[in-house]
Design an enzyme around this catalytic site. Structure first.
Site, PDB file in Angstrom:
ATOM      1  N   GLU A  44     -89.469 -48.749 -24.005  1.00  0.00           N
ATOM      2  CA  GLU A  44     -88.254 -48.464 -23.242  1.00  0.00           C
ATOM      3  C   GLU A  44     -88.525 -48.393 -21.742  1.00  0.00           C
ATOM      4  O   GLU A  44     -89.634 -48.066 -21.309  1.00  0.00           O
ATOM      5  CB  GLU A  44     -87.628 -47.150 -23.736  1.00  0.00           C
ATOM      6  CG  GLU A  44     -87.179 -47.252 -25.191  1.00  0.00           C
ATOM      7  CD  GLU A  44     -86.454 -46.019 -25.699  1.00  0.00           C
ATOM      8  OE1 GLU A  44     -86.488 -44.969 -25.026  1.00  0.00           O
ATOM      9  OE2 GLU A  44     -85.854 -46.127 -26.794  1.00  0.00           O
ATOM     10  N   CYS A  53     -87.371 -54.509 -27.654  1.00  0.00           N
ATOM     11  CA  CYS A  53     -87.369 -54.073 -29.053  1.00  0.00           C
ATOM     12  C   CYS A  53     -88.695 -54.443 -29.729  1.00  0.00           C
ATOM     13  O   CYS A  53     -89.386 -55.388 -29.322  1.00  0.00           O
ATOM     14  CB  CYS A  53     -86.236 -54.739 -29.822  1.00  0.00           C
ATOM     15  SG  CYS A  53     -84.595 -54.181 -29.358  1.00  0.00           S
ATOM     16  N   GLU A  55     -89.281 -55.849 -32.602  1.00  0.00           N
ATOM     17  CA  GLU A  55     -89.320 -57.186 -33.223  1.00  0.00           C
ATOM     18  C   GLU A  55     -89.717 -58.235 -32.195  1.00  0.00           C
ATOM     19  O   GLU A  55     -90.549 -59.113 -32.451  1.00  0.00           O
ATOM     20  CB  GLU A  55     -87.943 -57.547 -33.799  1.00  0.00           C
ATOM     21  CG  GLU A  55     -87.452 -56.637 -34.891  1.00  0.00           C
ATOM     22  CD  GLU A  55     -86.599 -55.478 -34.380  1.00  0.00           C
ATOM     23  OE1 GLU A  55     -86.938 -54.905 -33.314  1.00  0.00           O
ATOM     24  OE2 GLU A  55     -85.622 -55.145 -35.057  1.00  0.00           O
TER      25      GLU A  55
HETATM   26  N1  THU Z   1     -84.693 -50.992 -31.140  1.00  0.00           N
HETATM   27  C1  THU Z   1     -85.647 -51.848 -31.613  1.00  0.00           C
HETATM   28  O1  THU Z   1     -86.830 -51.756 -31.252  1.00  0.00           O
HETATM   29  N2  THU Z   1     -85.268 -52.808 -32.500  1.00  0.00           N
HETATM   30  C2  THU Z   1     -83.990 -52.972 -32.962  1.00  0.00           C
HETATM   31  O2  THU Z   1     -83.721 -53.924 -33.669  1.00  0.00           O
HETATM   32  C3  THU Z   1     -82.977 -51.978 -32.636  1.00  0.00           C
HETATM   33  C4  THU Z   1     -83.303 -51.070 -31.505  1.00  0.00           C
HETATM   34  C5  THU Z   1     -85.090 -49.948 -30.182  1.00  0.00           C
HETATM   35  C6  THU Z   1     -84.553 -50.147 -28.804  1.00  0.00           C
HETATM   36  C7  THU Z   1     -84.563 -48.726 -28.276  1.00  0.00           C
HETATM   37  O3  THU Z   1     -85.846 -48.448 -27.750  1.00  0.00           O
HETATM   38  C8  THU Z   1     -84.350 -47.873 -29.511  1.00  0.00           C
HETATM   39  O4  THU Z   1     -84.617 -48.699 -30.625  1.00  0.00           O
HETATM   40  C9  THU Z   1     -82.948 -47.304 -29.638  1.00  0.00           C
HETATM   41  O5  THU Z   1     -81.988 -48.284 -29.497  1.00  0.00           O
END
Ligand code: THU
Length: 128
Positions: A44, A53, A55
């Site tokens: 983040e 994210c 993935e």
């Molecule tokens: N997040 C992911 O890493 N992958 C996803 O597919 C959904 C959201 C993360 C982004 C952020 O750091 C946290 O989850 C909350 O949204």
């Protein structure tokens, strides 16, 4: 497809998540066509929209090592979440119709094909 190994790798990567704003940790692991596994976690930013994210982090790691073919991707969260919309597009564009393994930290597992997560997708075929 090494389902258990993918989930284990994603679970370990989840521990590395940098999620000081949401406190929502995500781990991912992608399996290449020749059986290698690459991990990623969410990272983040204080400028929230710059967040990466898990993935996409895993896929970028695999692509950066020269991989272009993929079998599956596992995603581990506390709640057993499916990939966000942006990641669905990215997985489809880079990995194609792979199996997406969704796991939670309680050991619940489900498998969904990308074409079921992102039906009638926009992709490179539109750009020709
Ligand atoms: N997040 C992911 O890493 N992958 C996803 O597919 C959904 C959201 C993360 C982004 C952020 O750091 C946290 O989850 C909350 O949204």
């Amino acid at each position: 497809m090494a389902t258990e190994k993918l989930i284990h790798t994603a679970t370990e990567a989840r521990e590395n998540a940098h999620a000081p704003y949401s406190n929502y940790k995500v781990g991912a692991a992608v399996e290449t066509g020749d059986g290698q596994i690459f991990a990623g976690c969410n990272v983040e930013s204080s400028s929230y929209g710059l967040t990466i994210c898990a993935e996409r982090a895993a896929i970028c790691s695999a692509v950066s090592a020269g991989n272009r073919k993929f079998n599956a991707i596992a995603v581990v969260t506390k709640s057993g979440a499916t990939p966000c919309g942006a990641c669905r597009q990215f997985i489809w564009d880079v990995c194609g119709d792979v199996i997406v393994i969704i796991a939670d930290t309680m050991g619940n597992i489900k498998e969904i094909k990308m074409t079921d997560l992102l039906p009638d997708a926009f992709d490179e075929s539109q750009l020709k």
